[in-house]
Design an enzyme around this catalytic site. Structure first.
Site, short mmCIF file in Angstrom:
data_model
loop_
_atom_site.label_atom_id
_atom_site.label_comp_id
_atom_site.label_asym_id
_atom_site.label_seq_id
_atom_site.Cartn_x
_atom_site.Cartn_y
_atom_site.Cartn_z
N LYS A 203 0.75 -1.17 0.07
CA LYS A 203 -0.10 -0.08 0.05
C LYS A 203 0.79 1.43 0.03
CE LYS A 203 -3.18 2.88 0.17
NZ LYS A 203 -3.94 3.17 1.19
N CYS A 257 -3.21 10.50 1.40
CA CYS A 257 -2.41 9.40 1.08
C CYS A 257 -0.87 9.49 0.61
CB CYS A 257 -3.25 8.36 0.25
SG CYS A 257 -4.76 7.58 0.80
#
Length: 408
Positions: A203, A257
């Protein structure tokens, strides 16, 4: 599986909870913020998102509940914030640790604790396992640990929850397979099973890849600006090559993010992340570059009053109200450092007053400024571009076809 307790009802946790409930599972959503729980319990969403209202209604019809308390069950999904520590750039695991401790206070024996929050590789080994073992729980028997990082983006969350691939990391692949069936209740794409550390790393790598590629486009924009070249024309031509796909430059990188996750790698591997660190510095420098372009235009047109400058867009990307780490907020911080107060700000998606001199009416905003800086490419401004024809326009998103527009 009796029910799911989803902890953290923000931009990730809430849509996830609603999707599980819509799929027919019993869901309790938990958040420590009473105002969020009260709002949801009264049927009111606190942020806008395409398809979220319909998803919320379907989840309500299936009996979703909201609470400030943790629920006794056998399945927990944690979607809590994971910021980084400014000084060290390392992940700050305080919210995840707190959530895990609260789960251990109430969970059934053999419960699965699934962490969806983005975490740096090794976080579960370094911070979560010790917390569980200190409480006398046997991992793999009393509780099962898993990491299933989210992969959705504001503006398209509902679609991506259903159609993006998922990754599930676990110590035990049999447990992972059970959780896979849980996510398969709504996920229509591949669900990959792996170990926890690989799931953690994958991720962070995904968002770091995007950050590095954006940085290349932004550095290219600076080079072209320095030598009087059109970066957009150069990218258009270069992308004709079958193996070249340069992204579009912009005023900076925002969101929770791409602008955050690469720092986890820099913090944990400071001697091995030269490229990643450089990319982060380039992207973080873009608001300063925009500020320089504003100064250039003000000097060229002999505009001395900063209140004649208007920043269009507070969100970090188009057509959402999410302002986390937005380039506009970064730019305003730099303006404050230069004692340049009074710049006007407008965003059609941001309904609450967030910053000084935020104008809530678009026509009032346009009438009060001479320079309009397009920081976000909302559909709203594309549809109202003709209202800017008498303004000096600094287009950071390459969306305007007006004559005489200034570019990045």
């Amino acid at each position: 599986m009796s029910s799911i307790n989803i902890v953290g009802l923000g931009y990730i946790g809430l849509p996830t909870a609603l999707m599980f409930a819509k799929s027919g599972l019993k869901v309790v959503g938990t958040d420590y913020k009473k105002e969020i729980v009260d709002s949801l319990s009264q049927g009111k969403l606190f942020f806008e998102e395409e398809g979220l209202k319909e998803l919320f209604e379907a989840a309500q019809a299936n009996g979703i509940e909201f609470s400030t308390e943790y629920f006794k069950t056998d399945t927990y999904i944690l979607a809590v914030p994971t910021p980084y520590i400014e000084e060290s750039k390392k992940l700050d695991p305080v919210y995840v640790i707190s959530a895990v401790k609260s789960v251990l206070d109430v969970c059934e024996k053999g419960a699965a604790i699934i962490i969806e929050s983005t975490i740096s590789p090794g976080t579960i080994d370094r911070h979560i396992r010790p917390v569980i073992e200190e409480r006398g729980f046997v991992i793999g028997k009393d509780v099962h640990l898993l990491h299933a990082p989210e992969r959705i983006i504001p503006g398209n969350m509902v679609y991506e929850l259903e159609h993006n691939s998922r990754t599930i990391g676990a110590d035990n692949l049999e447990v992972a397979a059970m959780i896979k069936e849980l996510y398969a209740s709504f996920c229509k794409s591949d669900i990959v099973l792996t170990d926890i550390r690989s799931a953690e790393m994958s991720k962070v790598v995904e968002n770091t890849f995007r950050d590095v590629n954006i940085a290349f486009a932004n550095e290219l924009a600076k080079i072209c600006r320095n030598d009087g070249m059109d970066v957009y024309e150069i990218i258009r031509i270069a992308n004709k090559h079958p193996r070249v796909n340069i992204l579009q430059p912009g005023p900076g990188v925002g969101g929770h993010c791409i602008s955050v996750d690469p720092w986890f790698l820099v913090g944990d591997y400071p001697d091995l992340t030269n490229l990643i660190l450089s990319a982060r510095k380039i992207n973080d420098s873009m608001p300063e570059h925009v500020l320089g372009r504003i100064r250039d235009i003000m000097r060229e047109h002999n505009i001395k009053d900063i209140t004649k400058v208007g920043l269009y867009g507070l969100a970090y990307k188009e057509n959402v109200d999410d302002t986390r780490e937005s380039p506009t907020l970064q730019l305003l911080e730099r303006m404050d450092e230069h004692l340049a107060f009074g710049v006007k700000v407008f965003d059609p998606f941001v309904k609450e007053q967030m910053v000084d001199d935020q104008v809530m009416d678009f026509k009032k905003f346009i009438n009060e400024v001479e320079i309009v800086v397009l920081m976000v490419g909302h559909d709203h401004i594309k549809e109202n571009m003709d209202l800017l024809k008498d303004k000096l326009v600094l287009d950071m998103k390459n969306i305007s076809e007006l004559e005489g527009v200034y570019k990045l």
